[in-house]
Design an enzyme around this catalytic site. Structure first.
Site, PDB file in Angstrom:
ATOM      1  N   LYS A   6     -13.871   1.492  -4.085  1.00 51.95           N
ATOM      2  CA  LYS A   6     -14.894   1.853  -3.098  1.00 51.95           C
ATOM      3  C   LYS A   6     -15.999   2.685  -3.724  1.00 51.95           C
ATOM      4  O   LYS A   6     -17.181   2.500  -3.423  1.00 51.95           O
ATOM      5  CB  LYS A   6     -14.258   2.613  -1.922  1.00 51.95           C
ATOM      6  N   GLU A  43       0.833  -1.203   0.000  1.00 50.14           N
ATOM      7  CA  GLU A  43       0.000   0.000   0.000  1.00 50.14           C
ATOM      8  C   GLU A  43       0.866   1.251   0.000  1.00 50.14           C
ATOM      9  O   GLU A  43       0.482   2.281  -0.554  1.00 50.14           O
ATOM     10  CB  GLU A  43      -0.946  -0.006   1.213  1.00 50.14           C
ATOM     11  N   HIS A  59       7.076 -26.701   2.488  1.00 48.24           N
ATOM     12  CA  HIS A  59       6.201 -27.730   1.923  1.00 48.24           C
ATOM     13  C   HIS A  59       5.066 -27.099   1.130  1.00 48.24           C
ATOM     14  O   HIS A  59       4.067 -27.761   0.843  1.00 48.24           O
ATOM     15  CB  HIS A  59       5.659 -28.615   3.048  1.00 48.24           C
TER      16      HIS A  59
END
Length: 566
Positions: A516, A360, A391
């Site tokens: 948004k 960000e 793994h």
């Protein structure tokens, strides 16, 4: 360097671009054979040891990186941050998260005023309030002590505090202080997250901390209203004042919500969300869980790195070294991703937090002056604790794409375990992998080595490791609250260093706004379709089609919503 000049136009940048060809002729197998080089690439500070000898870098590389730092006026920019200058120019704000963990007698100015007394006024208020809750002198509306806390926030109001909480849960001193208490974090607007967070909790013994600077954040406020309903439906509307507090600066909306403004804890415009864990955003819920003395140790750890970052020479400055090496890998060697690999399960939430802090902050396409960058800034951060990651995705790191790695190790385990008859302790087994993986990445395994082991010829290409894959190792003496604070501050400042050199604004986040605003349009459409049966319109074909399908599949949702809690 004039304000309009991009760092890539400087001689220092071009010198590094030219230097890349020289570095590509080297291999870490050879670079690691130079003990003097390796020794010069180890730095200790306050119990921490950084080893960056497995970077694709020579003495000359580092010299050129320091020249780049000088060309970018890195020291001046660091000083400007600590001096409270408005380095967040697009929002005309100071960037003073260092003040959040400064000692009580420190002087850090913002807009001509020492902000440290204001910080400590809030910290003292948190200390007093958390002690009342923890001692049972402040009780819920039915007289029961408040032993459960749900912190409601999102983004920086959630990821940072969750990282610290997870890191402290298994630390002996912190765990002792947290006995009989629970701390949960509600972030996602998905109702499943609500259900998970209130599962097994009794409203009578639960305190909700609502974290929103403006008290208007859509996801946070919907979750806050949901928990308000959960409390008031069980205990009555008057219970809200006893069971909900706020971290906000909008006292008008706090009071309108039903929370006593006296129970609101402030923070300031000069605190960015992703840098807010040391403000009331993190300090309040963490103090409620562990007690303020534990959290104060965390703040002191962060402060020790702040002072180091501000005063240490570049060559011995941990955040500066980490930032310059990241920039070298991203902008010059062409490695856009970074794996954060803590060999400590208590740090399982560290990578997600730094992912936000880094991506960000530095995921920008223009300079601080608004000039489109002719190079890519920012890096893709991900990670998983070792040995779990081995793994999962280490296959790609060893034999696929080159991804620089940060290995983070802890010398003393929070939870030492020994088994009679075992060759090593559980922690030594973990740390065996911490020490082995960087060398495996650096040295690899050649076809000649495999042939000497009589590996079947058809398997040799599959078992060959090219090596020459960069990493660095950071060893902490332990993982106490103090060390957690150190680790946080190192990575916060590392991100700032990258942004300062790239010449971008690491402290705004305009990229989150467009989605948004589009969501507002969708919300209005969903409401109109539910209540009036209006067809989906005003969107592109793809969105219209999928939204119509969604409405069809959820046609049982009533137009007038009744209250329904998990």
């Amino acid at each position: 360097m004039a304000p309009s000049t991009l760092i890539c136009d400087t001689d220092s940048w071009q010198n590094l671009k030219t230097h890349v060809a020289e570095i590509k002729k080297t291999h870490l197998r050879d670079l690691m054979s130079d003990a003097d080089r390796c020794k010069s690439m180890m730095v200790e500070f306050d119990g921490l040891l950084l080893d960056y000898s497995r970077q694709n870098a020579t003495h000359d590389t580092m010299s050129k990186l320091f020249q780049l730092a000088e060309a970018s006026h890195l020291k001046d920019k660091i000083n400007q941050m600590f001096n409270g200058e408005h380095i967040n120019s697009t929002e005309n704000r100071s960037v003073l998260h260092v003040a959040l963990r400064a000692s009580r007698d420190a002087v850090i100015n913002g807009d001509g005023k020492n902000v440290v007394p204001d910080v400590w006024q809030v910290l003292d208020k948190i200390r007093d309030f958390s002690e009342k809750i923890r001692s049972g002198s402040w009780v819920g509306v039915t007289g029961k002590p408040l032993t459960n806390v749900v912190a409601v926030g999102i983004g920086g109001s959630f990821l940072g505090p969750l990282f610290v909480h997870t890191a402290l849960q298994t630390e002996s001193e912190a765990a002792e202080c947290a006995k009989g208490r629970q701390l949960r974090f509600l972030a996602n607007v998905d109702p499943i997250d609500v259900a998970k967070n209130i599962s097994g909790l009794n409203p009578e013994t639960t305190l909700v901390v609502v974290v929103s600077k403006t008290f208007t954040t859509a996801e946070t406020m919907l979750n806050a209203r949901t928990l308000r309903e959960w409390i008031s439906s069980a205990l009555g509307p008057a219970a809200v004042a006893k069971h909900m507090v706020a971290v906000s600066t909008n006292l008008t909306l706090v009071e309108k919500f039903g929370i006593d403004p006296k129970n609101a804890f402030a923070f300031w415009d000069w605190v960015g969300g992703r840098y807010s864990v040391c403000s009331a955003v993190g300090v309040l819920p963490l103090s409620l869980q562990y007690g303020f003395p534990i959290v104060e140790k965390f703040l002191k750890g962060a402060s020790s790195i702040d002072q180091h970052f501000h005063s240490a020479p570049l060559e011995k400055n941990l955040p500066v070294l980490l930032g310059l090496l990241s920039l070298w890998n991203v902008s010059f060697l062409g490695h856009p991703a970074r794996a954060i690999l803590p060999y400590c399960q208590a740090l399982e939430k560290f990578a997600p937090h730094i992912q936000q802090v880094s991506m960000e902050s530095n995921g920008k396409g223009v300079s601080i002056d608004g000039v489109v960058l002719p190079f890519e800034a920012g890096e893709i951060d991900f990670g998983e604790p070792g040995t779990n990651g081995q793994h999962s995705f280490y296959q790609l790191i060893h034999q696929g794409r080159v991804i620089p790695c940060d290995f983070i190790g802890i010398a003393k385990s929070q939870q030492p375990v020994y088994l009679k008859g075992e060759v090593v302790s559980n922690h030594d087994e973990l740390m065996s992998n911490f020490f082995a993986q960087p060398d495996a990445l650096a040295y690899g395994k050649t076809q000649e080595e495999l042939q000497k082991e009589n590996i079947s010829p058809h398997l040799v290409p599959h078992k060959t490791f090219t090596g020459n894959r960069p990493s660095l190792s950071l060893l902490l003496p332990s993982l106490t609250a103090y060390n957690v604070g150190q680790l946080l501050a190192i990575y916060e400042h590392r991100v700032a260093v990258e942004g300062f050199v790239w010449g971008i604004n690491s402290f705004d986040q305009w990229g989150v706004e467009l989605g948004k605003s589009l969501a507002n349009q969708v919300r209005k459409q969903l409401h109109a379709s539910r209540t009036n049966g209006e067809a989906v319109k005003g969107f592109n074909f793809s969105t219209t089609t999928v939204m119509a399908k969604y409405l069809q599949e959820t046609s049982d949702v009533p137009a007038e919503l009744p209250t329904k809690l998990p």
